[in-house]
Design a protein around this motif. Structure first.
Motif, PDB file in Angstrom:
ATOM      1  N   PRO A 110       0.768  -1.117  -0.105  1.00  0.00           N
ATOM      2  CA  PRO A 110      -0.004  -0.029   0.097  1.00  0.00           C
ATOM      3  C   PRO A 110       1.012   1.286   0.014  1.00  0.00           C
ATOM      4  O   PRO A 110       1.791   1.446   0.641  1.00  0.00           O
ATOM      5  N   PHE A 111       0.317   2.360  -0.636  1.00  0.00           N
ATOM      6  CA  PHE A 111       1.220   3.520  -0.845  1.00  0.00           C
ATOM      7  C   PHE A 111       0.962   4.271   0.514  1.00  0.00           C
ATOM      8  O   PHE A 111       0.210   4.013   1.378  1.00  0.00           O
ATOM      9  N   THR A 112       2.139   5.007   0.930  1.00  0.00           N
ATOM     10  CA  THR A 112       2.151   5.696   1.993  1.00  0.00           C
ATOM     11  C   THR A 112       1.958   7.391   1.706  1.00  0.00           C
ATOM     12  O   THR A 112       2.309   7.578   0.615  1.00  0.00           O
ATOM     13  N   VAL A 113       1.691   8.053   2.860  1.00  0.00           N
ATOM     14  CA  VAL A 113       1.481   9.451   2.758  1.00  0.00           C
ATOM     15  C   VAL A 113       2.001   9.941   3.927  1.00  0.00           C
ATOM     16  O   VAL A 113       1.782   9.746   5.101  1.00  0.00           O
ATOM     17  N   THR A 114       3.261  10.961   3.650  1.00  0.00           N
ATOM     18  CA  THR A 114       3.807  11.791   4.977  1.00  0.00           C
ATOM     19  C   THR A 114       3.267  13.107   4.764  1.00  0.00           C
ATOM     20  O   THR A 114       3.332  13.658   3.576  1.00  0.00           O
ATOM     21  N   SER A 115       2.951  13.587   5.849  1.00  0.00           N
ATOM     22  CA  SER A 115       2.507  15.098   5.947  1.00  0.00           C
ATOM     23  C   SER A 115       3.884  16.021   6.177  1.00  0.00           C
ATOM     24  O   SER A 115       4.906  15.579   6.822  1.00  0.00           O
ATOM     25  N   LEU A 116       4.057  16.835   5.389  1.00  0.00           N
ATOM     26  CA  LEU A 116       5.201  17.785   5.348  1.00  0.00           C
ATOM     27  C   LEU A 116       4.925  19.148   5.884  1.00  0.00           C
ATOM     28  O   LEU A 116       4.061  19.760   5.579  1.00  0.00           O
TER      29      LEU A 116
END
Length: 110
Positions: free
Chosen positions: A94-100
């Protein structure tokens, strides 16, 4: 105000997608299409897909939104929901999402 707090509500994200072996071209094309459509969504500040030069088959998306509401509206768009469904079989995991969060806030120029 601490340096990590935003003067605006902008939202910046870094999703990462890793293709299954042999599915790299399909994933790349799906991301290219998503990029084209998403750049027209209201509140989009940035929406660019990159190929990770050191990890073949890995793609990094850099996206910015004027507000959390704009991001949420984008995530409900047909082109986004269709993309998420279509790429699932192309992904190794599954793709990951990081908040910047920017360390320094620079004023935007018109």
């Amino acid at each position: 105000m601490p340096t990590h707090e935003r003067a605006t509500e902008e939202v910046w994200l870094k999703p990462v997608f890793i293709a299954k072996a042999g599915r790299e071209a399909e994933l790349q094309e799906a991301l290219r299409s998503l990029q084209t459509l998403s750049r027209n969504d209201p509140g989009c500040l940035e929406y660019t897909v990159f190929s990770d030069g050191e990890r073949p088959g890995t793609f990094v998306l850099f996206e910015g939104w004027v507000s959390r509401e704009d991001l949420e509206a984008h995530n409900q768009e047909v082109h986004v929901t269709a993309f998420v469904e279509a790429v699932e079989p192309l992904l190794a995991k599954p793709f990951t999402v990081t908040s910047l969060v920017p360390l320094v806030i620079s004023p935007r120029t018109p």
